[in-house]
Design a protein around this motif. Sequence first.
Motif, PDB file in Angstrom:
ATOM      1  N   TYR A 142      -5.123  -9.012  -4.059  1.00 43.38           N
ATOM      2  CA  TYR A 142      -6.131  -8.301  -3.272  1.00 43.38           C
ATOM      3  C   TYR A 142      -6.066  -6.826  -3.657  1.00 43.38           C
ATOM      4  O   TYR A 142      -4.977  -6.254  -3.759  1.00 43.38           O
ATOM      5  CB  TYR A 142      -5.851  -8.440  -1.765  1.00 43.38           C
ATOM      6  CG  TYR A 142      -7.019  -7.945  -0.965  1.00 43.38           C
ATOM      7  CD1 TYR A 142      -8.006  -8.825  -0.543  1.00 43.38           C
ATOM      8  CD2 TYR A 142      -7.181  -6.585  -0.698  1.00 43.38           C
ATOM      9  CE1 TYR A 142      -9.117  -8.355   0.140  1.00 43.38           C
ATOM     10  CE2 TYR A 142      -8.287  -6.116  -0.024  1.00 43.38           C
ATOM     11  CZ  TYR A 142      -9.247  -7.012   0.395  1.00 43.38           C
ATOM     12  OH  TYR A 142     -10.353  -6.542   1.059  1.00 43.38           O
ATOM     13  N   ASP A 168      -0.345  -0.839  -1.416  1.00 39.70           N
ATOM     14  CA  ASP A 168       0.102   0.528  -1.712  1.00 39.70           C
ATOM     15  C   ASP A 168      -0.891   1.531  -1.156  1.00 39.70           C
ATOM     16  O   ASP A 168      -1.989   1.166  -0.740  1.00 39.70           O
ATOM     17  CB  ASP A 168       0.247   0.703  -3.227  1.00 39.70           C
ATOM     18  CG  ASP A 168       1.512   0.005  -3.717  1.00 39.70           C
ATOM     19  OD1 ASP A 168       2.540   0.112  -3.032  1.00 39.70           O
ATOM     20  OD2 ASP A 168       1.443  -0.654  -4.764  1.00 39.70           O
ATOM     21  N   TYR A 218      12.133  -7.498  -3.514  1.00 40.42           N
ATOM     22  CA  TYR A 218      12.318  -6.554  -4.629  1.00 40.42           C
ATOM     23  C   TYR A 218      13.748  -6.582  -5.162  1.00 40.42           C
ATOM     24  O   TYR A 218      14.635  -5.943  -4.588  1.00 40.42           O
ATOM     25  CB  TYR A 218      11.954  -5.132  -4.153  1.00 40.42           C
ATOM     26  CG  TYR A 218      10.522  -5.069  -3.673  1.00 40.42           C
ATOM     27  CD1 TYR A 218       9.491  -4.697  -4.525  1.00 40.42           C
ATOM     28  CD2 TYR A 218      10.200  -5.444  -2.358  1.00 40.42           C
ATOM     29  CE1 TYR A 218       8.172  -4.682  -4.084  1.00 40.42           C
ATOM     30  CE2 TYR A 218       8.888  -5.444  -1.918  1.00 40.42           C
ATOM     31  CZ  TYR A 218       7.886  -5.060  -2.782  1.00 40.42           C
ATOM     32  OH  TYR A 218       6.578  -5.062  -2.365  1.00 40.42           O
TER      33      TYR A 218
HETATM   34  P1  FAD Z   1       6.670  -3.900   3.525  1.00 42.71           P
HETATM   35  O1  FAD Z   1       7.398  -5.157   3.770  1.00 42.71           O
HETATM   36  O2  FAD Z   1       5.880  -3.325   4.630  1.00 42.71           O
HETATM   37  O3  FAD Z   1       7.737  -2.848   2.990  1.00 42.71           O
HETATM   38  C1  FAD Z   1       7.315  -1.562   2.495  1.00 42.71           C
HETATM   39  C2  FAD Z   1       8.467  -0.567   2.642  1.00 42.71           C
HETATM   40  O4  FAD Z   1       8.700  -0.327   4.023  1.00 42.71           O
HETATM   41  C3  FAD Z   1       9.794  -1.081   2.081  1.00 42.71           C
HETATM   42  O5  FAD Z   1      10.479   0.025   1.576  1.00 42.71           O
HETATM   43  C4  FAD Z   1      10.504  -1.665   3.291  1.00 42.71           C
HETATM   44  O6  FAD Z   1      11.914  -1.651   3.157  1.00 42.71           O
HETATM   45  C5  FAD Z   1      10.011  -0.729   4.398  1.00 42.71           C
HETATM   46  N1  FAD Z   1       9.872  -1.389   5.683  1.00 42.71           N
HETATM   47  C6  FAD Z   1       9.517  -2.666   5.935  1.00 42.71           C
HETATM   48  N2  FAD Z   1       9.447  -2.875   7.253  1.00 42.71           N
HETATM   49  C7  FAD Z   1       9.745  -1.708   7.845  1.00 42.71           C
HETATM   50  C8  FAD Z   1       9.844  -1.289   9.192  1.00 42.71           C
HETATM   51  N3  FAD Z   1       9.620  -2.137  10.204  1.00 42.71           N
HETATM   52  N4  FAD Z   1      10.172   0.002   9.438  1.00 42.71           N
HETATM   53  C9  FAD Z   1      10.400   0.870   8.433  1.00 42.71           C
HETATM   54  N5  FAD Z   1      10.355   0.516   7.132  1.00 42.71           N
HETATM   55  C10 FAD Z   1      10.019  -0.748   6.854  1.00 42.71           C
HETATM   56  N6  FAD Z   1      -0.295  -4.930  -3.615  1.00 42.71           N
HETATM   57  C11 FAD Z   1      -1.640  -5.036  -3.438  1.00 42.71           C
HETATM   58  O7  FAD Z   1      -2.290  -4.034  -3.110  1.00 42.71           O
HETATM   59  N7  FAD Z   1      -2.290  -6.230  -3.641  1.00 42.71           N
HETATM   60  C12 FAD Z   1      -1.628  -7.357  -3.987  1.00 42.71           C
HETATM   61  O8  FAD Z   1      -2.249  -8.400  -4.153  1.00 42.71           O
HETATM   62  C13 FAD Z   1      -0.216  -7.284  -4.178  1.00 42.71           C
HETATM   63  N8  FAD Z   1       0.498  -8.380  -4.491  1.00 42.71           N
HETATM   64  C14 FAD Z   1       1.873  -8.302  -4.607  1.00 42.71           C
HETATM   65  C15 FAD Z   1       2.608  -9.458  -4.902  1.00 42.71           C
HETATM   66  C16 FAD Z   1       3.995  -9.404  -5.030  1.00 42.71           C
HETATM   67  C17 FAD Z   1       4.764 -10.663  -5.332  1.00 42.71           C
HETATM   68  C18 FAD Z   1       4.666  -8.161  -4.879  1.00 42.71           C
HETATM   69  C19 FAD Z   1       6.153  -8.072  -5.052  1.00 42.71           C
HETATM   70  C20 FAD Z   1       3.944  -7.006  -4.592  1.00 42.71           C
HETATM   71  C21 FAD Z   1       2.550  -7.060  -4.442  1.00 42.71           C
HETATM   72  N9  FAD Z   1       1.790  -5.927  -4.130  1.00 42.71           N
HETATM   73  C22 FAD Z   1       0.426  -6.024  -3.973  1.00 42.71           C
HETATM   74  C23 FAD Z   1       2.426  -4.620  -4.018  1.00 42.71           C
HETATM   75  C24 FAD Z   1       2.852  -4.314  -2.557  1.00 42.71           C
HETATM   76  O9  FAD Z   1       1.709  -4.161  -1.753  1.00 42.71           O
HETATM   77  C25 FAD Z   1       3.658  -3.025  -2.588  1.00 42.71           C
HETATM   78  O10 FAD Z   1       4.877  -3.229  -3.253  1.00 42.71           O
HETATM   79  C26 FAD Z   1       3.871  -2.342  -1.244  1.00 42.71           C
HETATM   80  O11 FAD Z   1       4.284  -0.987  -1.498  1.00 42.71           O
HETATM   81  C27 FAD Z   1       4.930  -2.964  -0.351  1.00 42.71           C
HETATM   82  O12 FAD Z   1       4.519  -4.168   0.146  1.00 42.71           O
HETATM   83  P2  FAD Z   1       5.507  -5.034   1.089  1.00 42.71           P
HETATM   84  O13 FAD Z   1       4.746  -6.178   1.547  1.00 42.71           O
HETATM   85  O14 FAD Z   1       6.788  -5.251   0.407  1.00 42.71           O
HETATM   86  O15 FAD Z   1       5.673  -3.985   2.297  1.00 42.71           O
END
Ligand code: FAD
Length: 318
Positions: free
Chosen positions: A51, A127, A180
Motif C-alpha cells: 500500500y 512511513d 526487523y
Molecule cells: P510500528 O509497529 O508502529 O513500529 C514503528 C516504530 O515505533 C518502531 O520503532 C517500534 O519499535 C515503535 N513502536 C511500536 N509501537 C510503539 C508504541 N506503542 N509506542 C512507542 N513506540 C512504538 N510501508 C508502506 O508504506 N506500505 C507497505 O505496503 C509496506 N509494507 C511493508 C512490509 C514489510 C514486510 C515491512 C517489514 C515493512 C513494510 N512497510 C510498508 C514499511 C513500514 O511501514 C515501515 O517500516 C514503518 O516505518 C514501520 O512500520 P511498523 O508496522 O513496523 O510500525
Amino acid sequence: MKVTEHIARRNGKTLFTLELLPPLKGENIEAINQTIDPLIEFNPAFIDVTYHREEIVYKQREDGLLERRTIRKRPGTVGISAAIKYKYNIDVVPHIICGGFSREETENALIDLYFLGIDNLLLIRGDNPVGEKVFKPEKEGNAHAIDLVKQVIDLNNGIYLEEELINPIPTDFCIGIAGYPEKHVESPNMITDIAHLKEKVDAGADYIVTQMFFDNRKFFKFEKACREAGIHIPIIPGLKPLSLKSQLSVLPKTFAIDLPEDLVLEVEKCADNQQVRQVGVEWAIQQSRELIKFGVPVLHFYSMGKSDNIRKIVQEVY
Ligand code: FAD
C-alpha cells in the motif's frame, strides 16, 4: 485460505510468496500479470500487495511560485488484490497502513476486503510522506501498527466503530505484521523494538514478515531473540535479490539495513547491472537454501515489480 492455514498444511515444506507493488497511476494492470505469470508454475502460496500513501509534490505555477500538492502515485491495492485473487485463484495479502487513513476509512477498506472474500492482511504503520521528517497519524487515525491490529481484532469480534449496529457481522482476518532483524530505524535498541513487536503479537497478530536482510545470521539472531521474548508465531524471512549497483547505497539508506562485505565486494566487481543481477540471484539462492534448512515456513521475496530473478531463484531452490 489464511496464511496461517497455508503454514499449518505445508508438511515441513518451505513455501514461497512474493510482494508486488501496484502499478504507477496511469499504467495497466498487465504489469502485475507479467510479474506473476513466470512464477505460477512454482505455486506461490500467496501474494502480498503493498500500500502506498500519498506523497507531497511541489509544482511550479505560471507565476513562478511553487504549489504544494498531495498525490497518490500507486493507488489500487484493494482492486489489484481482488483481481489477482480471482484471476489466478491465489490467496492475497493486501497491506493496510495507518498513515493517511482515519480509523473510519480503515474500517471501510476492511469492509470492502471482507466483502471481496479476502481474509489476509499485513498491518503496518507506513512511513512518513517523502519530505516529512516524522510520522504523523491522521487526526482520527491509528498512530502505530498495534492500533491497527487492535482495530482489526475488534472487527473480528464484531466490534465496529459505530456502536449501535444490530447484530454486526464479525470479520475473520488473519493478521500479519512487520519485524526487523536489524531493528526498526526509529527504535532506540533491539530489545525495545522486540518488546513493541511482542505487544503486536499479544494484541492478536498471527505471523511476522521481516524486513529484507542479506546476512542470515541477523535473521537467526532475531528469531532467537523473538522466541526468548515469548513470541511464538511464525516468522517469515523477507529476501530481496539485489539487482542494481546503486542499491549498495540506496537499500541501507531506505531500509536501515547493512549489506555484508562479501556481497558488496562481489557487486563492486560487476561491469554492469546484468552482472549485478546475477550476483543478486546467486546470493539469494544461498540465503534461501540456508533458511530452508533452518526450517523457515515461507520465503517472502520482495519483487519490486520484477520477477525474472525470483523465477531463477525458485527454479534453483525448489
Ligand atoms: P510500528 O509497529 O508502529 O513500529 C514503528 C516504530 O515505533 C518502531 O520503532 C517500534 O519499535 C515503535 N513502536 C511500536 N509501537 C510503539 C508504541 N506503542 N509506542 C512507542 N513506540 C512504538 N510501508 C508502506 O508504506 N506500505 C507497505 O505496503 C509496506 N509494507 C511493508 C512490509 C514489510 C514486510 C515491512 C517489514 C515493512 C513494510 N512497510 C510498508 C514499511 C513500514 O511501514 C515501515 O517500516 C514503518 O516505518 C514501520 O512500520 P511498523 O508496522 O513496523 O510500525
